[in-house]
Scaffold this motif. Structure first.
Motif, PDB file in Angstrom:
ATOM      1  N   GLU A 289     -11.489 -19.348   2.494  1.00  0.00           N
ATOM      2  CA  GLU A 289     -11.134 -17.934   2.440  1.00  0.00           C
ATOM      3  C   GLU A 289      -9.736 -17.700   3.001  1.00  0.00           C
ATOM      4  OE1 GLU A 289     -12.712 -13.611   4.136  1.00  0.00           O
ATOM      5  OE2 GLU A 289     -14.079 -15.321   4.053  1.00  0.00           O
ATOM      6  N   PHE A 290      -8.900 -16.997   2.227  1.00  0.00           N
ATOM      7  CA  PHE A 290      -7.593 -16.598   2.729  1.00  0.00           C
ATOM      8  C   PHE A 290      -7.775 -15.616   3.886  1.00  0.00           C
ATOM      9  CE2 PHE A 290      -5.748 -18.254  -1.164  1.00  0.00           C
ATOM     10  CZ  PHE A 290      -4.477 -18.644  -0.750  1.00  0.00           C
ATOM     11  N   LYS A 291      -7.039 -15.876   4.971  1.00  0.00           N
ATOM     12  CA  LYS A 291      -7.143 -15.031   6.159  1.00  0.00           C
ATOM     13  C   LYS A 291      -5.742 -14.671   6.672  1.00  0.00           C
ATOM     14  CE  LYS A 291     -10.719 -14.571   8.024  1.00  0.00           C
ATOM     15  NZ  LYS A 291     -11.828 -13.596   7.843  1.00  0.00           N
ATOM     16  N   ARG A 292      -5.555 -13.418   6.994  1.00  0.00           N
ATOM     17  CA  ARG A 292      -4.407 -12.950   7.785  1.00  0.00           C
ATOM     18  C   ARG A 292      -3.055 -13.278   7.137  1.00  0.00           C
ATOM     19  NH1 ARG A 292      -8.806 -11.715   9.496  1.00  0.00           N
ATOM     20  NH2 ARG A 292      -9.484 -11.796  11.667  1.00  0.00           N
ATOM     21  N   PHE A 293      -2.851 -12.832   5.898  1.00  0.00           N
ATOM     22  CA  PHE A 293      -1.543 -12.996   5.252  1.00  0.00           C
ATOM     23  C   PHE A 293      -0.597 -12.004   5.913  1.00  0.00           C
ATOM     24  CE2 PHE A 293       1.175 -12.401   1.293  1.00  0.00           C
ATOM     25  CZ  PHE A 293       1.804 -13.632   1.413  1.00  0.00           C
ATOM     26  N   LEU A 294       0.170 -12.480   6.905  1.00  0.00           N
ATOM     27  CA  LEU A 294       0.898 -11.593   7.814  1.00  0.00           C
ATOM     28  C   LEU A 294       2.372 -11.955   7.900  1.00  0.00           C
ATOM     29  CD1 LEU A 294      -1.622 -11.555  10.800  1.00  0.00           C
ATOM     30  CD2 LEU A 294      -1.031  -9.581   9.382  1.00  0.00           C
ATOM     31  N   ARG A 295       3.182 -10.925   8.013  1.00  0.00           N
ATOM     32  CA  ARG A 295       4.590 -11.083   8.346  1.00  0.00           C
ATOM     33  C   ARG A 295       4.839 -10.300   9.629  1.00  0.00           C
ATOM     34  NH1 ARG A 295       8.145  -9.860   3.385  1.00  0.00           N
ATOM     35  NH2 ARG A 295       6.829  -8.002   3.433  1.00  0.00           N
ATOM     36  N   ASP A 296       5.698 -10.824  10.490  1.00  0.00           N
ATOM     37  CA  ASP A 296       6.019 -10.171  11.753  1.00  0.00           C
ATOM     38  C   ASP A 296       6.482  -8.735  11.490  1.00  0.00           C
ATOM     39  OD1 ASP A 296       6.933  -9.389  14.222  1.00  0.00           O
ATOM     40  OD2 ASP A 296       8.553 -10.864  14.328  1.00  0.00           O
ATOM     41  N   GLN A 297       5.750  -7.766  12.063  1.00  0.00           N
ATOM     42  CA  GLN A 297       6.045  -6.359  11.815  1.00  0.00           C
ATOM     43  C   GLN A 297       7.374  -5.905  12.399  1.00  0.00           C
ATOM     44  OE1 GLN A 297       3.883  -4.257   9.886  1.00  0.00           O
ATOM     45  NE2 GLN A 297       3.292  -6.361   9.424  1.00  0.00           N
ATOM     46  N   THR A 298       7.968  -6.705  13.286  1.00  0.00           N
ATOM     47  CA  THR A 298       9.231  -6.307  13.911  1.00  0.00           C
ATOM     48  C   THR A 298      10.443  -6.827  13.154  1.00  0.00           C
ATOM     49  OG1 THR A 298       9.396  -8.259  15.368  1.00  0.00           O
ATOM     50  CG2 THR A 298       8.086  -6.378  16.161  1.00  0.00           C
ATOM     51  N   MET A 299      10.252  -7.595  12.093  1.00  0.00           N
ATOM     52  CA  MET A 299      11.383  -8.192  11.375  1.00  0.00           C
ATOM     53  C   MET A 299      12.223  -7.130  10.688  1.00  0.00           C
ATOM     54  SD  MET A 299      10.112 -11.659   9.447  1.00  0.00           S
ATOM     55  CE  MET A 299      11.834 -12.085   9.080  1.00  0.00           C
ATOM     56  N   PRO A 300      13.549  -7.248  10.762  1.00  0.00           N
ATOM     57  CA  PRO A 300      14.396  -6.371   9.940  1.00  0.00           C
ATOM     58  C   PRO A 300      14.222  -6.732   8.464  1.00  0.00           C
ATOM     59  CG  PRO A 300      15.720  -8.064  11.016  1.00  0.00           C
ATOM     60  CD  PRO A 300      14.340  -8.181  11.586  1.00  0.00           C
ATOM     61  N   ARG A 301      14.455  -5.764   7.592  1.00  0.00           N
ATOM     62  CA  ARG A 301      14.263  -5.989   6.157  1.00  0.00           C
ATOM     63  C   ARG A 301      15.503  -6.657   5.559  1.00  0.00           C
ATOM     64  NH1 ARG A 301       9.940  -3.790   3.679  1.00  0.00           N
ATOM     65  NH2 ARG A 301       8.574  -2.514   4.989  1.00  0.00           N
ATOM     66  N   ASP A 302      15.645  -7.934   5.878  1.00  0.00           N
ATOM     67  CA  ASP A 302      16.784  -8.707   5.400  1.00  0.00           C
ATOM     68  C   ASP A 302      16.290  -9.856   4.527  1.00  0.00           C
ATOM     69  OD1 ASP A 302      15.574 -10.367   7.244  1.00  0.00           O
ATOM     70  OD2 ASP A 302      17.215 -10.319   8.693  1.00  0.00           O
TER      71      ASP A 302
ATOM     72  N   VAL B 160     -11.898 -23.921  -4.648  1.00  0.00           N
ATOM     73  CA  VAL B 160     -12.008 -22.484  -4.909  1.00  0.00           C
ATOM     74  C   VAL B 160     -11.539 -21.727  -3.671  1.00  0.00           C
ATOM     75  CG1 VAL B 160     -13.554 -20.572  -5.515  1.00  0.00           C
ATOM     76  CG2 VAL B 160     -14.002 -22.858  -6.421  1.00  0.00           C
ATOM     77  N   VAL B 161     -10.820 -20.622  -3.887  1.00  0.00           N
ATOM     78  CA  VAL B 161     -10.394 -19.765  -2.784  1.00  0.00           C
ATOM     79  C   VAL B 161     -10.932 -18.361  -3.022  1.00  0.00           C
ATOM     80  CG1 VAL B 161      -8.316 -21.115  -2.326  1.00  0.00           C
ATOM     81  CG2 VAL B 161      -8.196 -19.164  -3.895  1.00  0.00           C
ATOM     82  N   LEU B 162     -11.060 -17.607  -1.933  1.00  0.00           N
ATOM     83  CA  LEU B 162     -11.532 -16.237  -2.019  1.00  0.00           C
ATOM     84  C   LEU B 162     -10.929 -15.440  -0.886  1.00  0.00           C
ATOM     85  CD1 LEU B 162     -15.130 -15.869  -0.607  1.00  0.00           C
ATOM     86  CD2 LEU B 162     -13.890 -18.034  -0.478  1.00  0.00           C
ATOM     87  N   GLY B 163     -11.188 -14.145  -0.884  1.00  0.00           N
ATOM     88  CA  GLY B 163     -10.695 -13.286   0.175  1.00  0.00           C
ATOM     89  C   GLY B 163     -10.646 -11.853  -0.303  1.00  0.00           C
TER      90      GLY B 163
END
Length: 330
Positions: free
Chosen positions: A185-198, A225-228
């Motif tokens: 299962e795919f979990k926590r597809f995350l990008r740092d919320q503090t990153m500038p949009r560069d 097989v993957v899921l999420g």
């Protein structure tokens, strides 16, 4: 790694208990959440690529040295780094209000629960090479079944996405020789919320997708097989672009028990959609396109050209044969 070695507190689910309504706006819980976010903002993981146990499943480095991404199994990460990555996950969910501050405060957690699984989970983490800060993360979590069971077994343990949406995502892929220990299962597809949009902000999700893609190639039949669940214009878009022929279930009403720390994630206006897919037979082609652009050897001149090339491949091939079933996937 500086303070990550101290991140050895209890897991978030160690002491499940109903969340009293009065604690929802508890200033102590808000203050504790801010402290946890601040703690993880200070951590550095610069030496992580050097301290992996054995060769990583994937290593992706920008030619200018801006970002580096490593993928490995649970056991390949020293405990302090594993706790730190799980802490990054927790801190980002606190920033997004996708996890209960009261539950985090009540259990004195400063990382998500450590894995206790029959099969190892897979973690992909993107770092800023200069500062060592985590810039992105995605995981592949294994089944909770002690032994691998057929995907259509009535005795198998539902994956968390299946439980939250109250659906069966894997039964359609059942076939002899394919079991729950080959589903992740795919979990926590995350990008740092503090990153500038560069440019780094744009590159992070592609680093993560490349790390996962190379891990799937390295693991072969270990992941079939993957899921999420994910939102249409975020992870679902990236998964389609790198070749996954997603079966997406519309119209579900996911929820978790109010006492579950993760209950807030399903109280959003835009709700994630559950999906499942076999690992693409041609995933190496997609891997090559993304890797060549990230490492600067591609003839493609922009991210839009990369996306157009990936999308055109999917349009040409249409619905590919489903390797999990040996037949057509609809």
């Amino acid at each position: 790694m500086s303070a990550a070695g101290r991140a050895a507190g209890p897991g978030l689910r160690d002491a499940p208990a109903p969340e009293p309504a009065a604690t929802r706006d508890d200033p102590r819980a808000r203050r504790y959440a801010r402290d946890i976010i601040s703690l993880h903002d200070r951590l550095s993981y610069r030496r992580l690529p050097l301290e992996m146990r054995g060769a990583p499943l994937s290593l992706v480095e920008d030619p200018d040295g801006a970002l580096v991404t490593v993928t490995g199994r649970d056991s390949q990460f020293p405990a302090r780094y594993l706790k730190g990555m799980l802490g990054f996950r927790l801190a980002q969910y606190l920033r997004l209000n996708w996890i209960s501050e009261a539950a985090v405060h009540r259990t004195a957690a400063f990382h998500e629960p450590l894995p206790h699984s029959p099969v190892e989970n897979i973690h992909t983490v993107t770092l800023c090479a200069r500062s060592g800060k985590i810039r992105g993360y995605v995981g592949l979590a294994c089944s909770a079944d002690p032994e691998s069971l057929p995907l259509d077994s009535a005795c198998r343990t539902p994956f968390p996405t299946e439980a939250a949406h109250r659906i069966d995502l894997l039964g359609r892929y059942a076939r002899p020789g394919l079991g729950t220990h080959q589903a992740f299962e795919f979990k926590r597809f995350l990008r740092d919320q503090t990153m500038p949009r560069d440019e780094q902000h744009t590159r992070v999700p592609w680093h993560l997708m490349l790390g996962i893609g190379e891990a799937l190639l390295a693991l072969g039949d270990g992941v079939r097989v993957v899921l999420g669940d994910a939102k249409e214009h975020v992870a679902l878009r990236h998964l389609r672009l790198v070749g996954f022929d997603l079966h997406v279930v519309e119209g579900t009403s996911p929820s978790l028990c109010p006492s579950d720390p993760m209950a807030p994630i399903y109280r959003q206006t835009v709700v994630a959609k559950p999906f499942a897919a076999p690992v693409p037979a041609d995933i190496a082609w997609y891997r090559d396109v993304v890797r060549s652009y990230l490492d600067g050897t591609s003839e493609l001149a922009s991210w839009q050209a990369v996306i157009t090339t990936l999308a055109a491949r999917r349009t040409r091939t249409g619905h590919r044969p489903d390797p999990a079933r040996g037949g057509a996937h609809r």
